[in-house]
Design a protein around this motif. Sequence first.
Motif, PDB file in Angstrom:
ATOM      1  N   VAL A  28      85.978  24.438  45.485  1.00 37.77           N
ATOM      2  CA  VAL A  28      84.549  24.509  45.201  1.00 37.77           C
ATOM      3  C   VAL A  28      83.979  25.805  45.780  1.00 37.77           C
ATOM      4  N   ARG A  29      84.452  26.160  46.948  1.00 37.48           N
ATOM      5  CA  ARG A  29      83.981  27.391  47.586  1.00 37.48           C
ATOM      6  C   ARG A  29      84.466  28.632  46.814  1.00 37.48           C
ATOM      7  N   LEU A  30      85.711  28.604  46.369  1.00 33.43           N
ATOM      8  CA  LEU A  30      86.302  29.794  45.739  1.00 33.43           C
ATOM      9  C   LEU A  30      85.838  30.011  44.300  1.00 33.43           C
ATOM     10  N   GLN A  31      85.351  28.953  43.653  1.00 32.68           N
ATOM     11  CA  GLN A  31      85.006  29.094  42.232  1.00 32.68           C
ATOM     12  C   GLN A  31      83.889  30.111  41.987  1.00 32.68           C
ATOM     13  N   ASP A  32      83.084  30.362  43.028  1.00 36.45           N
ATOM     14  CA  ASP A  32      81.998  31.328  42.879  1.00 36.45           C
ATOM     15  C   ASP A  32      82.481  32.761  43.057  1.00 36.45           C
ATOM     16  N   VAL A  33      83.678  32.912  43.591  1.00 32.38           N
ATOM     17  CA  VAL A  33      84.139  34.244  43.986  1.00 32.38           C
ATOM     18  C   VAL A  33      85.272  34.769  43.099  1.00 32.38           C
TER      19      VAL A  33
END
Length: 320
Positions: A28-33
């Motif tokens: 969830v954290r990495l999906q924005d990056v």
Amino acid sequence: MKDVVLTGDRPTGPLHLGHYFGSLANRVRLQDVHPMYVLIADYQVITDRDLPGRIQRNITELLLDYLAVGLDPAKVTIFRHSAVPELNQLLLPFLSLVSVAELQRNPTVKDEIAHSSQRAVSGLMFTYPVHQAADILFCKGTLVPVGKDQLPHVEMTRLVARRFNERYGEVFPLPEAMMGEHPLLRGLDGGKMSKSRGNAITLSATEDETAALIRKARTDSDRLITFDETHRPEVANLLTLAALCLGRSPQDVAEEIGYGGAAALKRLVTEAVNEFLCPIRKRRKEHSEQDVRQILADGDERARERAVVTLDEVRAAMGF
Ligand code: ATP
Ligand code: MG
């Protein structure tokens, strides 16, 4: 170079807290990056069981779990093994790059064989880590958010990529595993929390089901609750579950309970888990089966486009 994230789960049952703290939170954290692919590993269901079972139902439920924890299909490509033939075809050259001895040494495979109820161990059981190499390398994945049990498989992927590059020229990056906040969460029986072992607190269970499960967890009769993983593994495990859900340390939670004994411990764990899962369970209800079908159709198509390009590159490098 920007990382490409690849990770996934087998559609063998509902996702649990082990998935959340081992991998989902990182996704969830990495999906924005980063660009991210999330694989529903349907073909791998039959590594340790005779039949795929309620596969369509399990895929739908898995996707609803993804949406519930906040994976966003606008950012993430969610797809199925069985819908991407070009990915599966990579298995062939990759299998030629590893020895039988290397396949037999894999500690996770050994553990899974020990827990499998199948009478005979299938060939797929030994080769699925190479299949996972295809999963990761089809999109040239470089970052793999996984739990601890998957480390040997990421190592296998690096071996395959390195050997392919040595033999045929530089095609693949060497991926890195990324472990979550808690890379090996234990279930209510003390073993690895697993979909298939009946010891999991699932994200989608009701509050009452969760309470009943925690009530049955083994503890000991010492009234003073302390966090001692060596001598009191069951109590330590419950404290860990509460601590993760509360964002506190297990020692701190133990101190709060003090002389409350197992009953107070279980009460606190139940409340912490249910409170933590409340928004996830609510979000799960916001999506329909129609949404799920559309998300899968889109994801399968995008993954397939990517796989075609890699397979072409692989064939060309090998001189086919
Ligand atoms: P099964 O029992 O059917 O194999 P599972 O619970 O092991 O199910 P998988 O689909 O095999 O789930 O694993 C999906 C991902 O979740 C992997 O990255 C794995 O490392 C991670 N994971 C699974 N269980 C745990 C756990 N108990 N703690 C941390 N990570 C976990
Ligand atoms: Mg597993």
